[in-house]
Scaffold this motif. Structure first.
Motif, mmCIF file in Angstrom:
data_model
loop_
_atom_site.group_PDB
_atom_site.id
_atom_site.type_symbol
_atom_site.label_atom_id
_atom_site.label_comp_id
_atom_site.label_asym_id
_atom_site.label_seq_id
_atom_site.Cartn_x
_atom_site.Cartn_y
_atom_site.Cartn_z
ATOM 1 N N THR A 71 0.829 -1.208 0.000
ATOM 2 C CA THR A 71 0.000 0.000 0.000
ATOM 3 C C THR A 71 0.867 1.263 0.000
ATOM 4 N N GLY A 72 2.178 1.067 0.053
ATOM 5 C CA GLY A 72 3.127 2.176 0.030
ATOM 6 C C GLY A 72 4.413 1.724 -0.616
ATOM 7 N N PRO A 73 5.431 2.585 -0.654
ATOM 8 C CA PRO A 73 6.702 2.240 -1.291
ATOM 9 C C PRO A 73 7.382 1.039 -0.646
ATOM 10 N N VAL A 74 7.979 0.183 -1.475
ATOM 11 C CA VAL A 74 8.726 -0.987 -1.017
ATOM 12 C C VAL A 74 10.096 -0.968 -1.692
ATOM 13 N N GLU A 75 11.164 -0.966 -0.903
ATOM 14 C CA GLU A 75 12.508 -1.039 -1.485
ATOM 15 C C GLU A 75 12.792 -2.468 -1.911
ATOM 16 N N LEU A 76 13.137 -2.640 -3.184
ATOM 17 C CA LEU A 76 13.379 -3.968 -3.735
ATOM 18 C C LEU A 76 14.843 -4.350 -3.730
ATOM 19 N N MET A 77 15.711 -3.366 -3.870
ATOM 20 C CA MET A 77 17.145 -3.650 -3.897
ATOM 21 C C MET A 77 17.917 -2.370 -3.668
ATOM 22 N N ALA A 78 19.037 -2.508 -2.998
ATOM 23 C CA ALA A 78 19.992 -1.414 -2.850
ATOM 24 C C ALA A 78 21.377 -1.976 -3.140
ATOM 25 N N GLY A 79 22.144 -1.272 -3.932
ATOM 26 C CA GLY A 79 23.480 -1.743 -4.279
ATOM 27 C C GLY A 79 24.174 -0.724 -5.156
ATOM 28 N N THR A 80 25.214 -1.158 -5.834
ATOM 29 C CA THR A 80 25.960 -0.253 -6.707
ATOM 30 C C THR A 80 25.394 -0.280 -8.121
ATOM 31 N N ALA A 81 25.847 0.646 -8.942
ATOM 32 C CA ALA A 81 25.436 0.680 -10.346
ATOM 33 C C ALA A 81 26.006 -0.495 -11.122
ATOM 34 N N ARG A 82 26.910 -1.236 -10.522
ATOM 35 C CA ARG A 82 27.397 -2.480 -11.128
ATOM 36 C C ARG A 82 26.418 -3.623 -10.857
ATOM 37 N N GLU A 83 25.829 -3.628 -9.667
ATOM 38 C CA GLU A 83 25.013 -4.758 -9.225
ATOM 39 C C GLU A 83 23.553 -4.668 -9.660
ATOM 40 N N VAL A 84 22.978 -3.483 -9.552
ATOM 41 C CA VAL A 84 21.528 -3.359 -9.719
ATOM 42 C C VAL A 84 21.051 -3.593 -11.156
#
Length: 271
Positions: A170-183
């Motif tokens: 029902t609100g924002p969910v973070e799916l992934m955090a990482g570097t521009a190499r990983e994501v």
């Protein structure tokens, strides 16, 4: 005694991909909207019949017929065909910059010749300024937050729990955090922006990326925040998703067309 200027040669353009991006780019080229560029052919793994405004050729035929090929078909095409296109003497304009998170591929493309490789900024702005700041010294921190509708971010690697959280959120969910190499590896159709920012900054590992699913999102959002000894910078863009392919933004094909206009020498460009 005055002389008549020699007209610039017309670039013979091949287009890889006849999807949401390719249709807009190809139709504009076929209509003569980019002076100095002629659409010679389209490459696609599906039969296009009479729907395409130029002949459908194989990749090998396109390489022989064109001096510039535009990629609008995904990272896999860049991995498979990028180096052969450049080695054959044809220039390449890449829309799927996420492929460049592969260090070995990036090195091969940048070293390949005699063709030249170019990258389009796609759905994000501020890259020119980040490149200028980079010339003054290293940025201490670069962050990118990308927010999209959950359905556009679902991936085969996601487990049932994560999919459930996304689909019932029902609100924002973070799916992934990482570097521009990983994501970009995990979200190949949704995070070309991360690779574009990293190319501007010059360091894949320096760019921290968050991917957020938001069921209330009415637009695709990219927020870039960067800081260093010379100043701090923040860019935020919000795009309507493309109706035919919600994973991409409506503006992306027009970014490709702008890059093509710059390559064909159209005057008045902001570079």
């Amino acid at each position: 005694m005055s002389s008549t200027p020699t007209p610039a040669p017309v670039r013979k353009v091949g287009l890889i991909g006849w999807g949401a991006i390719g249709r807009v780019v190809g139709s504009a080229l076929a209509a003569g909207e980019i002076p100095g560029a002629e659409l010679v052919c389209i490459v696609d793994n599906r039969p296009l019949g009479d729907t395409a405004p130029a002949p459908q050729l194989t990749m090998e035929q396109a390489m022989d017929a064109c001096d510039l090929i535009v990629e609008a078909a995904g990272q896999g095409v860049v991995r498979e065909w990028g180096e052969p296109i450049l080695a054959g003497g044809t220039d390449l304009l890449v829309a799927s910059t996420g492929a460049l998170t592969d260090d070995e591929l990036a090195k091969k493309l940048l070293a390949a010749a005699p063709g030249r490789v170019y990258f389009t900024g796609g759905a994000v702005g501020g890259l020119d300024l980040l490149q200028a700041v980079r010339a003054m010294g290293r940025l201490d921190e670069v962050r990118l937050t990308t927010t999209k509708l959950p359905a556009t971010l679902e991936q085969p690697w996601m487990d049932e729990e994560l999919l459930r959280r996304m689909r019932t959120a029902t609100g924002p969910v973070e799916l992934m955090a990482g570097t521009a190499r990983e994501v970009p590896v995990k979200f190949p159709k949704s995070t070309n922006v991360a690779a574009s920012v990293a190319l501007a900054v010059g360091d894949l590992d320096a760019v921290r990326v968050r991917v957020v699913a938001d069921p209330a999102a009415t637009s695709t959002s990219h927020v870039i925040e960067a800081s260093g000894s010379h100043g701090s910078y923040r860019f935020e863009v919000r795009h309507l998703p493309d109706a035919a392919n919600p994973a991409t933004s409506q503006v992306v094909p027009y970014s490709v067309l702008r890059s093509l206009a710059a390559l064909t020498g159209r005057g008045g460009q902001i570079l």
